[in-house]
Scaffold this motif. Structure first.
Motif, PDB file in Angstrom:
ATOM      1  N   LEU A 109      -6.250  13.814   4.175  1.00  0.00           N
ATOM      2  CA  LEU A 109      -6.551  12.548   3.503  1.00  0.00           C
ATOM      3  C   LEU A 109      -7.424  11.687   4.412  1.00  0.00           C
ATOM      4  O   LEU A 109      -7.348  11.774   5.639  1.00  0.00           O
ATOM      5  CB  LEU A 109      -5.254  11.803   3.167  1.00  0.00           C
ATOM      6  N   ASN A 115      -7.650   4.554  -0.365  1.00  0.00           N
ATOM      7  CA  ASN A 115      -8.886   4.051   0.242  1.00  0.00           C
ATOM      8  C   ASN A 115     -10.146   4.143  -0.620  1.00  0.00           C
ATOM      9  O   ASN A 115     -11.004   3.272  -0.505  1.00  0.00           O
ATOM     10  CB  ASN A 115      -9.157   4.772   1.570  1.00  0.00           C
ATOM     11  N   SER A 146      -8.628  14.900   9.313  1.00  0.00           N
ATOM     12  CA  SER A 146      -8.976  14.189   8.086  1.00  0.00           C
ATOM     13  C   SER A 146     -10.373  14.527   7.588  1.00  0.00           C
ATOM     14  O   SER A 146     -11.274  14.849   8.365  1.00  0.00           O
ATOM     15  CB  SER A 146      -8.888  12.684   8.359  1.00  0.00           C
ATOM     16  N   TYR A 202       0.843  -1.197   0.000  1.00  0.00           N
ATOM     17  CA  TYR A 202       0.000   0.000   0.000  1.00  0.00           C
ATOM     18  C   TYR A 202       0.879   1.248   0.000  1.00  0.00           C
ATOM     19  O   TYR A 202       0.706   2.165  -0.807  1.00  0.00           O
ATOM     20  CB  TYR A 202      -0.908  -0.032   1.233  1.00  0.00           C
ATOM     21  N   SER A 249       1.284  13.213  -1.562  1.00  0.00           N
ATOM     22  CA  SER A 249       0.839  12.118  -0.707  1.00  0.00           C
ATOM     23  C   SER A 249      -0.465  11.531  -1.222  1.00  0.00           C
ATOM     24  O   SER A 249      -1.325  12.268  -1.711  1.00  0.00           O
ATOM     25  CB  SER A 249       0.640  12.686   0.702  1.00  0.00           C
ATOM     26  N   ALA A 266       1.433   3.994  -3.073  1.00  0.00           N
ATOM     27  CA  ALA A 266       1.124   5.409  -2.833  1.00  0.00           C
ATOM     28  C   ALA A 266       2.329   6.279  -3.203  1.00  0.00           C
ATOM     29  O   ALA A 266       2.187   7.327  -3.848  1.00  0.00           O
ATOM     30  CB  ALA A 266       0.719   5.622  -1.380  1.00  0.00           C
ATOM     31  N   LEU A 314      -8.912  -0.116   3.750  1.00  0.00           N
ATOM     32  CA  LEU A 314      -7.865   0.486   2.913  1.00  0.00           C
ATOM     33  C   LEU A 314      -8.169   0.353   1.422  1.00  0.00           C
ATOM     34  O   LEU A 314      -7.273   0.143   0.617  1.00  0.00           O
ATOM     35  CB  LEU A 314      -6.512  -0.157   3.235  1.00  0.00           C
ATOM     36  N   THR A 364      -3.828   8.619  -0.721  1.00  0.00           N
ATOM     37  CA  THR A 364      -4.610   7.568  -0.067  1.00  0.00           C
ATOM     38  C   THR A 364      -5.089   6.640  -1.167  1.00  0.00           C
ATOM     39  O   THR A 364      -5.366   7.086  -2.277  1.00  0.00           O
ATOM     40  CB  THR A 364      -5.844   8.131   0.655  1.00  0.00           C
ATOM     41  N   GLU A 375      -1.753  16.872   3.444  1.00  0.00           N
ATOM     42  CA  GLU A 375      -1.711  15.434   3.770  1.00  0.00           C
ATOM     43  C   GLU A 375      -2.650  15.053   4.902  1.00  0.00           C
ATOM     44  O   GLU A 375      -3.263  13.985   4.886  1.00  0.00           O
ATOM     45  CB  GLU A 375      -0.298  14.991   4.176  1.00  0.00           C
ATOM     46  N   THR A 397     -14.193  11.911  -2.596  1.00  0.00           N
ATOM     47  CA  THR A 397     -13.208  12.038  -1.518  1.00  0.00           C
ATOM     48  C   THR A 397     -12.380  13.308  -1.701  1.00  0.00           C
ATOM     49  O   THR A 397     -12.137  14.053  -0.743  1.00  0.00           O
ATOM     50  CB  THR A 397     -12.280  10.812  -1.516  1.00  0.00           C
ATOM     51  N   GLN A 414      -4.861   6.104   7.660  1.00  0.00           N
ATOM     52  CA  GLN A 414      -3.711   6.429   6.819  1.00  0.00           C
ATOM     53  C   GLN A 414      -2.582   5.440   7.140  1.00  0.00           C
ATOM     54  O   GLN A 414      -2.372   5.103   8.292  1.00  0.00           O
ATOM     55  CB  GLN A 414      -3.268   7.868   7.099  1.00  0.00           C
ATOM     56  N   ASN A 430      -9.068   8.703   6.618  1.00  0.00           N
ATOM     57  CA  ASN A 430      -8.545   7.712   7.549  1.00  0.00           C
ATOM     58  C   ASN A 430      -9.050   6.328   7.155  1.00  0.00           C
ATOM     59  O   ASN A 430     -10.087   6.227   6.525  1.00  0.00           O
ATOM     60  CB  ASN A 430      -9.025   8.026   8.972  1.00  0.00           C
TER      61      ASN A 430
END
Lengths: 438, 488
Positions: B299, B136, B320, B117, B132, B121, B328, B134, B296, B146, B303, B301
């Motif tokens: 982003l 998810n 967040s 993961y 950065s 990323a 995830l 995510t 960042e 998102t 993370q 959760n």
């Protein structure tokens, strides 16, 4: 590079047809300062041999544990034929079935999926699937608000899985929806609290869980009447596997059923992909988000399937759409459709019975150790919460040393344990023995 | 292969057949049926098929024969980036050391998974120029949502609550305005110039202190690069808004330029487009979201972070934008995309965009005599025709699309973007060979010819598919969406 078919000769000829001199000319209009001019800081290309070794090594950094954790994700058996079927390129590498004449495979299995979801939940209509159970529940919440028009409050039982609740809260926050909790009492929804909270006549929807986060099968007698008397819709987040034996959301009087199909044999996959389901009564069908497949005929009168009621969707309605969802979790819908076809009523019931037997055997044994007591004296299927005299951390540590994933810690003195048909008596005995010896 | 197979799985059912085998119960003394209170048990029996395992295999194999995938043939569906989906990605995604991981497993027992993961990323950051990521969100539209939540949270945390408008070009993907609406934002449309790019003069008066940001894709849905992006970026930032990059068209510029360098603050990537994870008939995909440095903490959760000791752990930031998924994201999809990037390696990732763009320009230039090209010039990974040059016979874009099915091709995206009446949007992707494109060009020319010489054959197409044109009106007016409803 095996994925690129272009020879230098191809490139030259194609550039010529395009009226260009070099590959750089393809990007000639882009301002110079935007062009990326260094090497990427990425690893060099790997062969398949190297790729396999690379992932093998990474895999060794994980531990293969005997799973007694649930909390929405359960370690059920996956029949062997599912993966080969869903890996067929005709299913795997297709896009959304926009061209129905060459997508009848996808469209028909979605129709079968919708039918089976309606059979399990008792609802009239299901959509073609959602990303997962958490987002399906958030969409259900938004359906209730859209249907109520002038109400923006929803109630969620405190017995809801917190992983579902926090996604519902996120969607609500940005939509100006107010989410209030219905209190929990002895491991179930406090119906007296629900009744009080409905009295303001400002609630669009009431979201309940079955079985709930503690594994308890709740008795929702009278709840639908209570909600409907106050013009609130009743939403039930239910484990579809359990619905093979439990009273259905429709039988409880729910307007919307939603949840996660992971329990229908989908591997745990460290959190995904799973499949969310969303189903409702006929009255709400035009509020349902996402794809829906319906049956029809072609010009020759042949039975066929097609995406229907598309006037609800983003590619037609843009900002006025029911939801922004643009795809479904199609391949995973196929997965659970094959699973349900193989298992049938009898198989699904049998999976529930085996899991039930194991869970009840383990619960009794754990209580007998004196280290645990049942957190709630309520009916459950295959998951239950225990209060522990030793700290749950200590228990989980000791179990981890034996290669066991010892449930999910849900309070300072509470452990949530789940048993499936894949757990043997020996595995359960080892868990109990380890707890006993602490 | 069974010809004209048209059974539903329910119609194969015969009482008494089973398709499963389960272990015997090892536990005496339990009885679910008598122990569970009767009012908690279901009253009605569900109608599910009773079939053998072999019935199931043959049924779904026959259904698959009525489907068309990238493996079957050329799939020039614009904006969908239907590239080859390598099987090594599938093999790695199914690796038992990952497939058996429970999301609540302690992180010490999932270090390999967390490393994948984290590394993907990082790779996406390098490729896109944003600090950065995510992974998810589950899909492109979910990534957009998102990203917009991040945009709103950014303004909320600054106490700037009046920024509730988002600017969306009239050429945008339908998900853009829909995602903005789901995120509680009002949509303001900015016009395109005759050249197909955002009209900066039209944009300027829209920029005030109620603007949360702008959503753009670059190249846009016409396949045209927004060369004024540095100026747009300056203007939007000056007014206090953020720039959102819809990554649906990232394949076009992969290796040539990066959204982060263009001035974008937030973006999503469709792993199922740019990074070759299969579309699966509509999912599962994955929609990673990236942000520039300084955002960042917003982003979603949980993370994934890496400690100084090299150990990966899960973190939740109070600032967040919230939780958008179960855990995830679609982890098995993440594994596929990571495998793909490792297979390409740094030396080949940079060739993806150029080869995709070469293919698109080759097809465009080869067909513009027969099909009307409303906007001339070098396109990026895709381009749009506005129907046939000769429209006198009444053959429409829909007819052309259906006729292509007869010749064994998937149709391009049609009637999108909405800027033209007869849009045909073609995206060939970098994994198609010159020979494949030449054959497609030949067929497109033939269809254009048929439209003049024998328009009826085009208007009544398709003729050779498993089913022909469908009655969609009746399907919508009297919806039958389950087997039970169908039986009446």
């Amino acid at each position: 590079m095996k994925y690129f078919p272009h020879t230098q000769d191809d490139i030259d000829k194609m550039l010529q047809v395009a009226g260009l001199k070099s590959m750089d000319d393809l990007f000639g209009e882009i301002p110079q300062q935007l062009l990326f001019n260094r090497e990427f800081a990425l690893p060099e290309a790997m062969s398949e041999v190297e790729i396999r070794k690379f992932f093998e090594a990474l895999g060794k950094k994980n531990s293969q544990l005997v799973c007694f954790a649930g909390a929405g994700v359960e370690d059920h058996y996956s029949p062997s034929i599912i993966n080969p079927i869903i890996s067929r390129g005709e299913f795997l590498t297709a896009y959304t079935p926009y061209q129905p004449e060459i997508s009848q495979g996808t469209l028909q299995y979605i129709f079968e999926y919708q039918s089976m979801i309606c059979e399990l939940t008792g609802m009239d209509v299901a959509n073609a699937s959602m990303y997962d159970g958490t987002t399906a529940t958030a969409e259900a919440m938004m359906m209730t608000v859209a249907a109520a028009k002038k109400r923006n409050k929803v109630l969620v039982s405190a017995t809801m899985n917190p992983k579902v609740r926090r996604v519902v809260d996120t969607y609500a926050l940005y939509n100006g929806i107010v989410v209030e909790s219905i209190a929990e009492k002895d491991g179930v929804t406090d119906l007296a609290d629900l009744e009080i909270k409905l009295q303001g006549d400002d609630v669009a929807g009431v979201i309940l869980a079955q079985p709930n986060f503690y594994g308890v099968v709740e008795d929702y007698t009278g709840v639908a009447e209570m909600c409907h008397a106050r013009k609130a819709l009743m939403v039930m987040n239910a484990n579809p596997l359990a619905l093979a034996v439990l009273r259905t959301p429709a039988e409880w009087g729910a307007d919307i059923a939603c949840g996660d199909g992971q329990t229908l044999g989908i591997p745990m996959n460290y959190g995904g992909p799973y499949v969310g389901y969303l189903a409702c009564t006929n009255a709400l069908v035009r509020k349902l988000p996402g794809r829906i497949v319906g049956s029809t005929t072609d010009v020759d009168g042949k039975r066929a399937f097609v995406l229907t009621l598309q006037a609800r969707e983003q590619h037609i309605r843009r900002e006025k759409a029911n939801s922004n969802i643009c795809s479904n979790q199609s391949l995973m819908a196929l997965f659970v459709t094959i699973y349900m076809s193989l298992m049938g009523n009898k198989g699904l019931k049998e999976v529930n019975r085996l899991s039930y037997d194991g869970a009840h055997y383990m619960a009794n044994k754990l209580v007998a150790t004196g280290k645990c007591s049942m957190a709630f004296d309520k009916p459950f299927l295959n998951e239950f919460a225990v209060k522990t005299t030793v700290s749950p951390e200590k228990i989980q540590e000791a179990l981890l040393a034996k290669g066991i994933l010892g449930g999910v810690r849900i309070a300072d003195d509470m452990l949530l344990l789940c048993v499936t048909e894949q757990r043997t008596k020996d595995e359960i005995d080892l868990l109990v023995e380890t707890v006993k010896n602490l | 292969m069974i010809r004209n197979y048209d059974k539903l799985i329910f119609e194969l059912s015969k009482e008494g057949r089973v398709g499963y085998s389960l272990p015997k119960s090892e536990f005496d003394g339990c009885c679910m049926c008598s122990e569970l209170p009767a009012n908690l048990c279901r009253e009605s029996l569900p109608i599910l098929p009773e079939v053998t395992e072999f019935d199931v295999v043959r049924h779904y194999t026959n259904l698959s024969n009525k489907n068309f995938g990238v493996d079957t043939g050329f799939y020039p569906l614009g904006s969908c980036t239907m590239k080859y989906n390598p099987r090594i990605n599938e093999e790695m995604a199914a690796h038992p050391a990952f497939a058996g991981l429970h999301p609540d497993a302690p992180t010490c027992s999932a270090q390999g998974a967390l490393e994948i993961y984290y590394n993907l990323a990082q790779a996406l950051s390098e490729i896109s120029g944003l600090a950065s990521f995510t992974l998810n969100p589950y899909a492109g539209a979910h990534g957009e949502l998102t990203g917009l939540m991040i945009m709103r949270k950014y303004h909320i945390l600054r106490g700037d609550l009046k920024r509730t408008k988002v600017i969306v070009p009239d050429s945008a993907h339908g998900t853009n305005p829909a995602s903005a609406a789901v995120c509680g934002l009002q949509i303001v449309e900015v016009k395109s110039t005759p050249k197909g790019t955002v009209d900066v003069e039209d944009l300027k008066p829209l920029l005030d202190d109620t603007v949360a940001g702008i959503m753009m894709t670059n190249p846009n849905t016409l396949g045209i690069f927004e060369t004024e992006i540095p100026e747009i970026s300056r203007l939007v930032h000056e007014c206090g808004g953020l720039l959102y990059y819809d990554g649906a068209n990232l394949n076009a510029v992969l290796g040539k330029c990066r959204p982060g360098d263009m001035g974008f603050d937030i973006m999503h990537i469709n792993l199922h487009k740019t990074f070759s994870t299969p579309h699966g008939g509509g999912g599962p995909g994955d929609g990673p979201v990236g942000v520039r440095a300084g955002l960042e903490h917003l982003l979603p959760n949980p993370q994934v972070k890496k400690g100084a000791d090299g150990i990966f752990y899960l973190d939740a930031d109070n600032a967040s934008a919230g939780y958008v998924s179960n855990f995830l994201g679609n982890f098995a999809v993440i594994m596929r995309a990571y495998t793909y990037i490792l297979t390409l390696g740094r030396e080949n990732v940079k060739m993806v965009g150029p080869l995709a763009v070469l293919n698109a320009n080759y097809v465009k230039e080869s067909l513009k005599e027969e099909y009307y090209l409303p906007i001339e010039g070098v396109c990026k990974h895709e381009f749009v025709f506005d129907g046939l040059v000769d429209k006198s016979t009444g053959v429409t874009t829909l007819d052309i699309a259906k006729r292509l099915l007869d010749y064994g091709y998937h149709a391009p995206t049609i009637y999108f973007p909405l800027l033209f009446h007869q849009s045909i949007m073609i995206e060939p992707t970098e994994t198609e060979s010159k020979e494949t494109l030449d054959e497609f060009i030949g067929v497109m020319k033939k269809v254009a010819c048929e439209a003049i010489e024998n328009p009826d054959v085009v208007k009544s197409a398709p003729h050779s598919t498993p089913v022909r044109r469908l009655d969609e009106t009746t399907a919508a007016r009297f919806p039958k969406t389950t087997y039970r409803q169908m039986k009446g």
